[in-house]
Design a protein around this motif. Structure first.
Motif, PDB file in Angstrom:
ATOM      1  N   PHE A  61      -1.628   2.985   6.822  1.00  0.00           N
ATOM      2  CA  PHE A  61      -0.910   1.923   6.450  1.00  0.00           C
ATOM      3  C   PHE A  61       0.085   1.225   7.454  1.00  0.00           C
ATOM      4  CE2 PHE A  61      -1.110   3.841   1.978  1.00  0.00           C
ATOM      5  CZ  PHE A  61      -2.492   3.411   2.017  1.00  0.00           C
ATOM      6  N   TYR A  65      -7.666  -0.336   3.878  1.00  0.00           N
ATOM      7  CA  TYR A  65      -8.175  -0.612   2.674  1.00  0.00           C
ATOM      8  C   TYR A  65      -8.815   0.368   1.956  1.00  0.00           C
ATOM      9  CZ  TYR A  65      -6.392  -5.735   2.753  1.00  0.00           C
ATOM     10  OH  TYR A  65      -5.437  -6.482   2.969  1.00  0.00           O
ATOM     11  N   MET A  79       0.688  -1.429   0.013  1.00  0.00           N
ATOM     12  CA  MET A  79      -0.008   0.061   0.005  1.00  0.00           C
ATOM     13  C   MET A  79       0.855   1.290  -0.075  1.00  0.00           C
ATOM     14  SD  MET A  79      -3.015  -1.155   2.801  1.00  0.00           S
ATOM     15  CE  MET A  79      -4.335  -2.178   2.264  1.00  0.00           C
ATOM     16  N   ARG A 100       2.236   1.737  -3.243  1.00  0.00           N
ATOM     17  CA  ARG A 100       1.516   2.363  -4.204  1.00  0.00           C
ATOM     18  C   ARG A 100       1.201   3.842  -3.985  1.00  0.00           C
ATOM     19  NH1 ARG A 100      -0.567  -2.894  -3.775  1.00  0.00           N
ATOM     20  NH2 ARG A 100      -2.264  -2.318  -2.024  1.00  0.00           N
ATOM     21  N   ASP A 120      -6.264   2.788   0.596  1.00  0.00           N
ATOM     22  CA  ASP A 120      -5.620   2.177  -0.473  1.00  0.00           C
ATOM     23  C   ASP A 120      -6.513   2.436  -1.762  1.00  0.00           C
ATOM     24  OD1 ASP A 120      -3.220   0.716  -1.836  1.00  0.00           O
ATOM     25  OD2 ASP A 120      -4.837  -1.036  -1.922  1.00  0.00           O
TER      26      ASP A 120
END
Length: 452
Positions: free
Chosen positions: A309, A417, A284, A287, A420
């Protein structure tokens, strides 16, 4: 054109390609499904060319982006795209925007090249190939022997924005033609087939499919039943918002269906063992770093987002990792009558195929749907945050009722999540729909600053 003119080794097949490569170089970046809009096309060459039937060429072409790391197992710096090109001296005026251009020199000089999926005749011949399993050069047409596809189905190309192209045949079947091709079995063939064997009827099963063996093995297209008179969840949610109607009952039912599909996926693709939060957090963060480099507006929020994260390290591992949908949102679910169905298991096309086929936490799908409620609520002014909150609560409650665990009690995991997913949305909107960028950026600011 004869079949033998194009079924040659790559060096010979490249000759006709070179005659219209300039046309494709201009046309490709304008297509909705072209992934490299923010990167210049430094080279374009043919990987495979097959005369599918007279007047129609099937191509896999490589669009190079000079030094950009290749996705998945691709040995080239760039992307591979599937094209079906019609070639005629006098194309029908009805093709309109499907026309790519007129070839000026080479073996196709004087002929017009166009996207053959817009041509009803080519679309019908493509279905005929799928109706009769067999091979044409490196192309393989396969199907479920127990399913019969009738003749005479009238094709129509869907014009909705998407990363692939879809043809509907007689409102009975839908053929998804994948545009960006990576080596391996596409999850949109693999997963629905496996779920059908599990007796899961929430996902339309594959009827026929198209694959290739050159220059690598890959899935090129999948034919499935078309759910006529069905409406996608996005359309239904926007209609409810416009009418001032509640959407919690539908959201609760959708949560139950998501859990049903996850349970079937867990049985079809047994993995076992909990997810690894440390590796998940690292991915994560990577990214996020890449996205912030591409979309500078993200940079002020990076420290707060990284905190979401980092918190994964102290979270419980949550539910076991398993195969999931991978890109779940309101546009990926259909309601026909009183039933919800889940479609499009390809996952996020920008991610490597190996990653899309691997195991992930079910919370990734849940986060995608929760973000989708937020997207819907922001389509009308004033924004309806309470509508989105009620839908999110109902969806999680429905999921918990079927799955036996409540996503809302996995706060740290769910926040990570969702964060992300919002980062992915920012990158996607910046590349494809800049006018939509404020929607995920509002979530970025909330998740980074308030942490909820």
């Amino acid at each position: 054109m004869t079949r033998t003119a194009f079924l040659r080794p790559r060096s010979a097949a490249a000759e006709p390609m070179e005659s219209f490569a300039g046309l494709l170089r201009e046309w490709l970046p304008e297509q909705r499904w072209f992934a490299g809009k923010d990167r210049p096309v430094t080279d374009l060459h043919v990987l495979s060319m097959t005369e599918l039937f007279p007047g129609c060429l099937h191509l896999l072409v490589h669009a190079g982006h000079g030094g950009v790391p290749s996705p998945g197992n691709m040995p080239w710096a760039g992307d591979c795209y599937q094209l079906l090109l019609g070639v005629r001296e006098h194309p029908s005026p009805r093709l309109g925007r499907a026309v790519i251009g007129r070839v000026q020199d080479g073996p196709l000089a004087g002929r017009t090249v166009y996207d053959a999926l817009h041509d009803p005749r080519s679309a019908q011949l493509l279905l005929e190939r799928l109706r009769h399993p067999g091979a044409v050069g490196p192309l393989r047409f396969e199907g479920d022997a127990a399913r019969r596809v009738p003749t005479g189905l009238v094709p129509r190309l869907l014009d909705a924005e998407q990363s692939n192209s879809s043809l509907v045949y007689g409102d009975e079947f839908i053929l998804k033609v994948f545009r960006r091709i990576q080596p391996g079995v596409n999850p949109d063939l693999e997963v629905p087939g496996a779920l059908a064997q599990q007796g899961c009827h929430r996902v339309p099963a594959p009827v026929a499919w198209l694959c290739t063996t050159h220059p690598f093995k890959a899935t090129l297209g999948v034919l499935q039943p078309f759910l006529r008179d069905a409406s996608d969840g996005w359309t239904l949610a926007l209609a409810a918002l416009a009418a001032g109607d509640d959407f919690t009952a539908q959201s609760h039912a959708l949560g139950r269906v998501t859990a049903d599909v996850h349970l079937a996926l867990g049985a079809a693709f047994p993995v076992g063992g909990p997810g690894e939060n440390g590796l998940t957090a690292e991915g994560m963060t990577e990214r996020l770093t890449a996205a912030a480099h591409s979309v500078p507006v993200l940079q002020p929020f990076v420290p707060g987002l990284k905190a979401a994260f980092s918190a994964l390290a102290t979270c419980d591992p949550g539910p076991p990792a398993q195969r999931i949908h991978g890109d779940l949102h309101l546009g990926q679910v259909l309601r026909a009558g009183r039933d919800w169905f889940v479609i499009d298991f390809e996952g996020e096309p920008s991610r490597p195929l190996s990653e899309r086929r691997s195991a992930h936490s079910p919370l990734r799908d849940i986060a995608g749907m929760l973000r989708s409620f937020d997207y819907a609520a922001r389509q009308r002014r004033p924004w309806r945050p309470e509508w989105a909150r009620r839908c999110r609560e109902a969806y999680c409650a429905g999921y918990a009722a079927r799955a036996g665990w409540d996503p809302r009690k996995k706060h740290g995991l769910l926040r990570a999540y969702e964060t992300d997913r919002a980062v992915y949305e920012v990158l996607y909107e910046a590349r494809h729909r800049p006018d939509w960028l404020p929607v995920p950026m509002a979530a970025i600011e909330r998740l980074a600053v308030r942490g909820d």
